[in-house]
Design an enzyme around this catalytic site. Structure first.
Site, PDB file in Angstrom:
ATOM      1  N   ASN A  73      -4.436  -0.483  -2.312  1.00  0.00           N
ATOM      2  CA  ASN A  73      -3.367  -1.749  -1.485  1.00  0.00           C
ATOM      3  C   ASN A  73      -2.258  -0.900  -1.095  1.00  0.00           C
ATOM      4  O   ASN A  73      -1.197  -1.684  -0.654  1.00  0.00           O
ATOM      5  CB  ASN A  73      -3.156  -2.542  -3.188  1.00  0.00           C
ATOM      6  CG  ASN A  73      -2.406  -0.766  -4.124  1.00  0.00           C
ATOM      7  OD1 ASN A  73      -4.090  -0.278  -4.157  1.00  0.00           O
ATOM      8  ND2 ASN A  73      -1.776  -0.854  -5.048  1.00  0.00           N
ATOM      9  N   HIS A  74      -2.381   0.216  -1.387  1.00  0.00           N
ATOM     10  CA  HIS A  74      -1.131   1.275  -0.898  1.00  0.00           C
ATOM     11  C   HIS A  74      -0.479   1.948   0.376  1.00  0.00           C
ATOM     12  O   HIS A  74      -0.047   1.707   0.786  1.00  0.00           O
ATOM     13  CB  HIS A  74      -0.919   2.905  -1.267  1.00  0.00           C
ATOM     14  CG  HIS A  74      -0.088   2.467  -2.740  1.00  0.00           C
ATOM     15  ND1 HIS A  74       1.056   2.579  -3.447  1.00  0.00           N
ATOM     16  CD2 HIS A  74      -0.730   1.948  -4.207  1.00  0.00           C
ATOM     17  CE1 HIS A  74       1.122   2.103  -4.143  1.00  0.00           C
ATOM     18  NE2 HIS A  74       0.516   2.219  -5.069  1.00  0.00           N
ATOM     19  N   ASP A 122      -7.965   7.230  -5.437  1.00  0.00           N
ATOM     20  CA  ASP A 122      -6.045   7.117  -5.760  1.00  0.00           C
ATOM     21  C   ASP A 122      -5.568   8.670  -5.672  1.00  0.00           C
ATOM     22  O   ASP A 122      -5.253   8.769  -6.554  1.00  0.00           O
ATOM     23  CB  ASP A 122      -5.660   6.601  -7.298  1.00  0.00           C
ATOM     24  CG  ASP A 122      -6.294   4.833  -7.296  1.00  0.00           C
ATOM     25  OD1 ASP A 122      -5.781   4.442  -6.837  1.00  0.00           O
ATOM     26  OD2 ASP A 122      -7.697   4.472  -7.580  1.00  0.00           O
ATOM     27  N   HIS A 148      -5.555   3.841 -12.882  1.00  0.00           N
ATOM     28  CA  HIS A 148      -5.438   5.428 -12.245  1.00  0.00           C
ATOM     29  C   HIS A 148      -6.162   6.374 -13.268  1.00  0.00           C
ATOM     30  O   HIS A 148      -5.640   7.148 -13.826  1.00  0.00           O
ATOM     31  CB  HIS A 148      -3.462   5.568 -12.623  1.00  0.00           C
ATOM     32  CG  HIS A 148      -3.333   5.300 -10.578  1.00  0.00           C
ATOM     33  ND1 HIS A 148      -2.097   5.709 -10.359  1.00  0.00           N
ATOM     34  CD2 HIS A 148      -4.166   4.675  -9.679  1.00  0.00           C
ATOM     35  CE1 HIS A 148      -1.918   5.267  -8.848  1.00  0.00           C
ATOM     36  NE2 HIS A 148      -3.443   4.398  -8.656  1.00  0.00           N
ATOM     37  N   HIS A 150      -8.483   1.748  -8.007  1.00  0.00           N
ATOM     38  CA  HIS A 150      -7.221   1.387  -8.304  1.00  0.00           C
ATOM     39  C   HIS A 150      -6.828   1.155  -9.996  1.00  0.00           C
ATOM     40  O   HIS A 150      -5.230   2.144  -9.739  1.00  0.00           O
ATOM     41  CB  HIS A 150      -6.896  -0.155  -7.843  1.00  0.00           C
ATOM     42  CG  HIS A 150      -5.906  -1.388  -7.848  1.00  0.00           C
ATOM     43  ND1 HIS A 150      -5.177  -0.461  -6.872  1.00  0.00           N
ATOM     44  CD2 HIS A 150      -6.078  -2.170  -8.733  1.00  0.00           C
ATOM     45  CE1 HIS A 150      -4.152  -2.406  -7.280  1.00  0.00           C
ATOM     46  NE2 HIS A 150      -5.002  -2.524  -7.721  1.00  0.00           N
ATOM     47  N   ASP A 158      -6.562   4.073  -1.472  1.00  0.00           N
ATOM     48  CA  ASP A 158      -5.076   4.862  -1.684  1.00  0.00           C
ATOM     49  C   ASP A 158      -5.297   6.577  -1.839  1.00  0.00           C
ATOM     50  O   ASP A 158      -4.861   7.123  -2.940  1.00  0.00           O
ATOM     51  CB  ASP A 158      -4.615   4.263  -3.059  1.00  0.00           C
ATOM     52  CG  ASP A 158      -3.998   3.647  -3.766  1.00  0.00           C
ATOM     53  OD1 ASP A 158      -4.564   2.428  -2.227  1.00  0.00           O
ATOM     54  OD2 ASP A 158      -3.549   2.693  -4.714  1.00  0.00           O
ATOM     55  N   HIS A 163      -3.098   9.606  -3.501  1.00  0.00           N
ATOM     56  CA  HIS A 163      -2.134   9.309  -2.985  1.00  0.00           C
ATOM     57  C   HIS A 163      -0.920  10.254  -2.182  1.00  0.00           C
ATOM     58  O   HIS A 163      -0.092  10.458  -2.807  1.00  0.00           O
ATOM     59  CB  HIS A 163      -1.135   8.694  -4.506  1.00  0.00           C
ATOM     60  CG  HIS A 163      -1.610   7.821  -4.932  1.00  0.00           C
ATOM     61  ND1 HIS A 163      -0.742   7.323  -4.629  1.00  0.00           N
ATOM     62  CD2 HIS A 163      -2.628   7.053  -5.995  1.00  0.00           C
ATOM     63  CE1 HIS A 163      -1.324   5.296  -5.468  1.00  0.00           C
ATOM     64  NE2 HIS A 163      -2.461   5.901  -5.568  1.00  0.00           N
ATOM     65  N   HIS A 201     -11.634  -1.763  -4.006  1.00  0.00           N
ATOM     66  CA  HIS A 201      -9.904  -0.920  -4.333  1.00  0.00           C
ATOM     67  C   HIS A 201      -9.517  -1.758  -4.745  1.00  0.00           C
ATOM     68  O   HIS A 201      -8.684  -3.069  -5.003  1.00  0.00           O
ATOM     69  CB  HIS A 201      -9.285  -0.610  -3.382  1.00  0.00           C
ATOM     70  CG  HIS A 201      -8.574   0.179  -3.611  1.00  0.00           C
ATOM     71  ND1 HIS A 201      -8.220   1.357  -4.903  1.00  0.00           N
ATOM     72  CD2 HIS A 201      -7.495  -0.541  -3.870  1.00  0.00           C
ATOM     73  CE1 HIS A 201      -6.813   1.836  -4.591  1.00  0.00           C
ATOM     74  NE2 HIS A 201      -6.099   0.831  -4.823  1.00  0.00           N
TER      75      HIS A 201
END
Ligand SMILES: [Mn+2]
Length: 445
Positions: free
Chosen positions: A84-85, A8, A210, A208, A49, A10, A174
């Site tokens: 998913n992102h 994650d 956080h 996934h 992610d 991001h 994830h």
């Protein structure tokens, strides 16, 4: 064997629409890669992610390429799955671009095989399960899927069908596991129950959730530790580094520390040596979750002023005002009070009521909604792009749960289709009965 487990990231996110937050997200990833390389890891795992969106900006791609190149220069392979992102239904994703550049190796079910020093493929029908290899160690993985894609109608875990645990193997997913989702936004929107995870792997490299979560193999009965490193940066208020509550008395809590130990909101990643995970903390910009309660504007302002000395410069502060004030308050009166605190960013959330509202207790979601409604909400809680992506399978899933009224529903869709061309497309898809890649892999012998 030593590896880094990062999740994650991001990358590309500009939290609060602040350019400095973009840089924070990039720098924390750079640090984690630099530490991993310095520690001499054999490989690096990115558990989904990696990017904040599936179509990252040229700037985010440039930064990703630059930092991933640090590992490539040292011949350290980076294995990745889409979250998913950043997943996409297009044939070519940003992950394919990075893979083409030799910067990452993606794992999972794919239309074309991958054969390289670090990747091997197993064929079934017309699709391939791609896994990673480093020496005699294997790394299996699958991109993010929704619960209704992972669990068949009779409640069987497709993940267990696809992956069989083995010695010296890692499983990278994830997904939110219910047992580890407690106290996170996924508590009631988990993807897998712990029992739906295949046993037999030596390490479960998850992403996934956080928040940092560890489930040691001795405690779970599973063969390996199940680990979420959490996001590298603080992505929302629940991940704050500090909590300040000023009601009757001023209460300060550092959520990254618990006495000498790590607190629940410490940020970082894992370095795993011989399947023994060790959390590597990375200092991030302080992030304060502040609540001030008062029953007059003056009281709220005075308490806010008292907090100033406890808040570090260049930090982020999200302030919630609570209480009952005759006529209420307007946050525009409060913004100037923080002007000279030297903060990088701050904002107010106004929860002050003008009249007393009596609430006996917190009402639980379960008391309000049925299990089906909650499941439906969790399906709808994904970004609209994902909903549209597999609309046909989702409709199929939804219609199954309305079994008695199914014919009625179909009729409704057909009636709509006569009017709107868009609806016609939906109706066609429903009839077709979609077969996802997971099902295709399981069904072919
Ligand atoms: Mn995420």
């Amino acid at each position: 064997m030593k590896f880094a487990h990062i999740a994650d990231v991001h990358l590309g996110r500009e939290q609060f629409q602040q350019p400095f937050r973009y840089r924070d997200y990039v720098e924390v990833f750079r640090k984690s890669m630099e530490i991993s390389i310095r520690e001499g890891v054999d490989f690096i795992l990115l558990s989904g992610d990696f990017f904040h969106v599936s179509k990252p900006s040229p700037k985010a791609i440039r930064d990703a390429v630059e930092i991933l190149s640090l590992a490539k220069k040292k011949d350290i392979p980076v294995f990745a799955i889409e979250g998913n992102h950043d997943k996409t239904i297009r044939d070519t994703s940003i992950y394919d671009l990075l893979e083409h550049l030799g910067l990452i190796y993606t794992l999972g079910i794919k239309k074309s095989p991958r054969e390289s020093e670090f990747q091997k493929s197993m064929k079934k029908g017309s699709i391939y399960l791609v896994h990673g290899t480093v020496g005699d160690l294997k790394i299996y993985g699958l991109r993010h899927h929704s619960r209704w894609q992972l669990i068949s109608k009779d409640g069987l875990s497709k993940i267990k069908h696809i992956f069989r645990g083995e010695k010296n193997a890692i499983l990278m997913l994830h997904q939110a596991i219910d047992y580890l989702a407690e106290g996170t936004p996924y508590q009631n929107a988990f993807d897998l129950k712990l029992s739906e995870l295949p046993d037999g792997f030596e390490y479960y490299a998850l992403g996934h959730i956080h928040m940092r979560k560890e489930l040691e193999h001795g405690k779970s009965g599973f063969s390996g530790d199940i680990i979420y490193p959490g996001s590298l940066e603080r992505t929302e208020i629940r991940e704050a580094s500090h909590r300040i509550i000023y009601d009757k008395r001023l209460k300060l809590e550092n959520l990254t520390r618990r006495e000498e130990e790590l607190g629940p909101n410490a940020k970082g990643f894992y370095i795993v040596e011989d399947f023994e995970p060790q959390f590597i903390e990375i200092e991030t910009r302080p992030f304060y979750n502040i609540t001030v309660r008062g029953n007059s504007k003056e009281e709220l302002k005075r308490k806010l002023a008292d907090i100033r000395d406890y808040v570090e410069r260049d930090s982020i502060a999200l302030v919630t005002l609570e209480g009952t004030v005759r006529g209420g308050v307007h946050v525009s009166e409060f913004y100037p009070l923080l002007d000279d605190w030297g903060l990088a960013y701050y904002s107010f959330n106004n929860r002050v009521t003008s009249e007393a509202v009596l609430i006996d207790r917190e009402i639980k979601e379960e008391e309000f909604f049925t299990a089906f409604e909650r499941e439906l909400f969790s399906q709808l809680a994904v970004e609209p792009k994902e909903f549209l992506k597999e609309l046909d399978s989702f409709l199929e899933w939804l219609l199954e749960r309305y079994e008695p009224k199914r014919e009625e529903k179909r009729e409704m869709i057909e009636v709509q289709s006569k009017k709107a061309p868009k609806a016609q497309k939906v109706e066609k898809n429903v009839k077709k009965k979609a077969v996802g890649k997971l099902d295709a892999w399981i069904k072919v012998k």
